[in-house]
Write an enzyme that holds these catalytic residues in place. Structure first.
Site, PDB file in Angstrom:
ATOM      1  N   VAL A 119       0.786  -1.114  -0.124  1.00 18.78           N
ATOM      2  CA  VAL A 119       0.021   0.171  -0.011  1.00 18.78           C
ATOM      3  C   VAL A 119       0.696   1.171   0.035  1.00 18.78           C
ATOM      4  O   VAL A 119       0.474   2.266  -0.853  1.00 18.78           O
ATOM      5  CB  VAL A 119      -1.236  -0.013   1.220  1.00 18.78           C
ATOM      6  CG1 VAL A 119      -1.793   1.334   1.332  1.00 18.78           C
ATOM      7  CG2 VAL A 119      -1.884  -1.341   1.231  1.00 18.78           C
ATOM      8  N   LYS A 139     -13.671  -4.321  10.230  1.00 18.37           N
ATOM      9  CA  LYS A 139     -14.270  -3.235   9.438  1.00 18.37           C
ATOM     10  C   LYS A 139     -15.699  -3.139   9.821  1.00 18.37           C
ATOM     11  O   LYS A 139     -16.267  -1.988   9.619  1.00 18.37           O
ATOM     12  CB  LYS A 139     -14.309  -3.658   7.867  1.00 18.37           C
ATOM     13  CG  LYS A 139     -12.811  -3.849   7.560  1.00 18.37           C
ATOM     14  CD  LYS A 139     -12.671  -4.666   6.204  1.00 18.37           C
ATOM     15  CE  LYS A 139     -11.262  -4.929   5.784  1.00 18.37           C
ATOM     16  NZ  LYS A 139     -10.920  -5.947   4.769  1.00 18.37           N
ATOM     17  N   GLY A 144     -11.065  -1.086   1.394  1.00 18.44           N
ATOM     18  CA  GLY A 144     -10.102  -0.574   0.474  1.00 18.44           C
ATOM     19  C   GLY A 144     -10.406   0.638  -0.118  1.00 18.44           C
ATOM     20  O   GLY A 144     -10.347   1.669   0.256  1.00 18.44           O
ATOM     21  N   GLU A 154     -10.128   6.160   5.875  1.00 18.60           N
ATOM     22  CA  GLU A 154     -10.877   5.747   4.655  1.00 18.60           C
ATOM     23  C   GLU A 154     -10.352   4.293   4.097  1.00 18.60           C
ATOM     24  O   GLU A 154     -11.182   3.246   3.765  1.00 18.60           O
ATOM     25  CB  GLU A 154     -10.564   6.539   3.580  1.00 18.60           C
ATOM     26  CG  GLU A 154     -11.481   6.245   2.445  1.00 18.60           C
ATOM     27  CD  GLU A 154     -12.926   6.248   2.695  1.00 18.60           C
ATOM     28  OE1 GLU A 154     -13.652   7.170   2.895  1.00 18.60           O
ATOM     29  OE2 GLU A 154     -13.655   5.107   2.578  1.00 18.60           O
ATOM     30  N   GLY A 204      -0.981 -17.739  -4.425  1.00 20.33           N
ATOM     31  CA  GLY A 204      -0.709 -16.430  -3.553  1.00 20.33           C
ATOM     32  C   GLY A 204      -1.878 -15.543  -3.419  1.00 20.33           C
ATOM     33  O   GLY A 204      -1.756 -14.336  -3.154  1.00 20.33           O
TER      34      GLY A 204
HETATM   35  N1  HSE Z   1      -7.294  -9.242   3.797  1.00 16.07           N
HETATM   36  C1  HSE Z   1      -8.219  -8.357   3.289  1.00 16.07           C
HETATM   37  C2  HSE Z   1      -9.260  -8.937   2.361  1.00 16.07           C
HETATM   38  C3  HSE Z   1      -7.736  -6.876   2.892  1.00 16.07           C
HETATM   39  O1  HSE Z   1      -9.044 -10.077   2.084  1.00 16.07           O
HETATM   40  O2  HSE Z   1     -10.014  -8.114   2.083  1.00 16.07           O
HETATM   41  C4  HSE Z   1      -7.283  -6.298   4.103  1.00 16.07           C
HETATM   42  O3  HSE Z   1      -8.168  -5.840   4.972  1.00 16.07           O
END
Ligand code: HSE
Length: 441
Positions: free
Chosen positions: A14, A205, A134, A129, A187
């Site tokens: 990021v 979240k 994301g 945010e 991956g």
């Molecule tokens: N690991 C999270 C996901 C992304 O798979 O959405 C970061 O919060």
């Protein structure tokens, strides 16, 4: 006006996305922000790699404390993650009068109350945010765009890894463990995927969205969390036959009894837009009393999608930096002295509907006993599906069948009691599968 100076803590996926997007779109961003935004310092343990990423004009240090409290740095971007050193550094930056931008949902969901109070006392902003979904600007939507509304509920696919795994299970008819292994090999899933597959990341979240939607403190410890590890391909198939898809949802609702805050697999009608969100994409549905239902869709992770959210926060701060702190958007959307103490309900008090799957001995009267227990508990049945016994594979000694039941709404405590009673029937041969169901109407 002099460009606002930014220090970046951690230049991984990021961080490098943030640096690159900021460099690529600097003119466009400056036209919006009214001044330049420049990352002038980066702290990362791998100094050589970081220097290579940012070039010779940015100062790279290994010690984050060279950034924290540095009078030349107005904003600190925390991209370290976790609750350990990240918490210490964020609190130190606040104490030093620096604004903070973070993508750290775990930190804010668990320690948000302390961090936001410290920031308010110091008159600095903590913007996040990037911590939820994301690249989708859901914090902006909830905190500002929907500010006229009494928000009633939010339901979101807010973990891309699990949505990808569920899509694979459905597409290929495979069980969870098989798709996880393949996703790790490619991956697509972390080597240690615990936070994703057990629902913890989604709960972080959901906790943040709940706080902003209802003006309550962040209460991660009260969230009900159930991941996707126990889901089988059979349930995905049966759900489909009944017109539903199974999604891992983060749900928060305001009811007259209290607030629901829960993450668990959920049957969603296949005709809902959110049921058709596939792969690693995220989507959030918000229901407000004035606006009705709104849907936000996009990439919930990844370098530049997350950078998009980080930079939106930088622009907000650049614009509001010189504004009176009282005029800024409150961290949790509601003024700190106007927070609600509406309690988060324990899961046993949540009202919802259910999908049940029972592997039973295929003998006279089983269905009557099962439905009798549900009737006794006051639980109304919506639909029943019985799978043909000869479709069941294996070397079972007695003829077996799967009975799938959809119920109408009932309180979770009643369902828990009914499941316990049904499980005790000698004809119920395996642990009963229970998946909650949301119509999202
Ligand atoms: N690991 C999270 C996901 C992304 O798979 O959405 C970061 O919060």
């Amino acid at each position: 006006m002099k460009p606002i100076q930014v220090g970046l803590l951690g230049i991984g996926v990021v961080g490098s996305g943030t640096f690159n997007v900021l460099a690529r779109n600097q003119q466009e961003i400056k036209r919006r922000a009214g001044r330049g935004i420049e990352i002038t310092m980066v702290a990362d343990l791998n100094v050589a790699r970081a220097q290579e990423l940012v070039g010779p004009n940015v100062q790279v240090v290994s010690d984050a404390r060279a950034v924290i409290g540095n009078p030349d740095i107005d904003i600190v971007i925390e991209l370290i993650g976790g609750y350990g050193i990240a918490k210490t550094l964020v609190l130190e930056a606040i104490a030093a009068g620096q604004h903070v931008v973070t993508a750290n949902k775990a930190l804010l969901a668990v320690h948000g109350t302390e961090i936001f109070a410290a920031a308010s006392a110091k008159g600095v902003m903590v913007a996040f945010e990037a911590a939820v979904a994301g690249g989708i600007p859901i914090i902006k939507a909830l905190r500002e765009g929907l500010t006229a509304n009494r928000i009633q509920w939010i339901a979101g696919i807010i973990n891309g890894t699990t949505n990808f795994l569920l899509s694979e299970m459905r597409d290929k008819g495979l069980d969870f463990a098989v798709v996880l292994k393949e996703a790790q090999r490619l991956g697509y899933a972390e080597a240690d995927p615990t936070f994703d597959i057990e629902g913890v990341d989604a709960a972080h979240k959901a906790t943040l969205m709940s706080a902003i939607a209802f003006g309550v403190p962040v209460q991660f410890e009260k969230a009900y969390i159930e991941g996707i590890t126990k889901l089988g391909a059979a349930d995905i198939k049966y759900a489909e036959q009944l017109g539903y898809r199974i999604k891992l949802l983060g749900i928060t609702k305001r009811t007259s009894a209290g607030i629901e805050l829960r993450v668990h697999p959920c049957l969603v009608p296949a005709k809902r837009l959110i049921a058709n969100v596939e792969g690693a994409m995220n989507a959030v549905v918000v229901q407000g009393d004035a606006v009705g239902t709104t849907l936000y869709y996009g990439k919930g992770a990844g370098s530049e999608p997350t950078a998009s959210a980080v930079i939106a926060d930088l622009v907000d701060i650049a614009r509001l930096h010189t504004a009176d702190a009282a005029q800024r958007v409150p961290h949790l959307a509601f003024q700190p002295n106007a927070m609600s103490d509406l309690a988060v309900l324990p899961m046993s008090e949540v009202v919802t509907s259910y999908y049940l799957r029972l592997r039973v001995a295929d003998e006279t009267g089983v269905l009557a006993k099962v439905t009798g227990i549900l009737a006794q508990a006051g639980i109304s049945i919506d639909a029943v599906l019985q799978r043909e016994a000869d479709e069941i594979s294996g070397e079972a000694q007695v003829a077996q069948t799967d009975v799938i039941i959809l119920t109408h709404d009932c309180v979770e405590a009643s369902m828990n009691a009914a499941i316990e009673e049904m499980q005790a029937l000698p004809s119920v041969l395996e642990p009963i599968t229970r998946i909650r169901k949301e119509e999202l109407a």
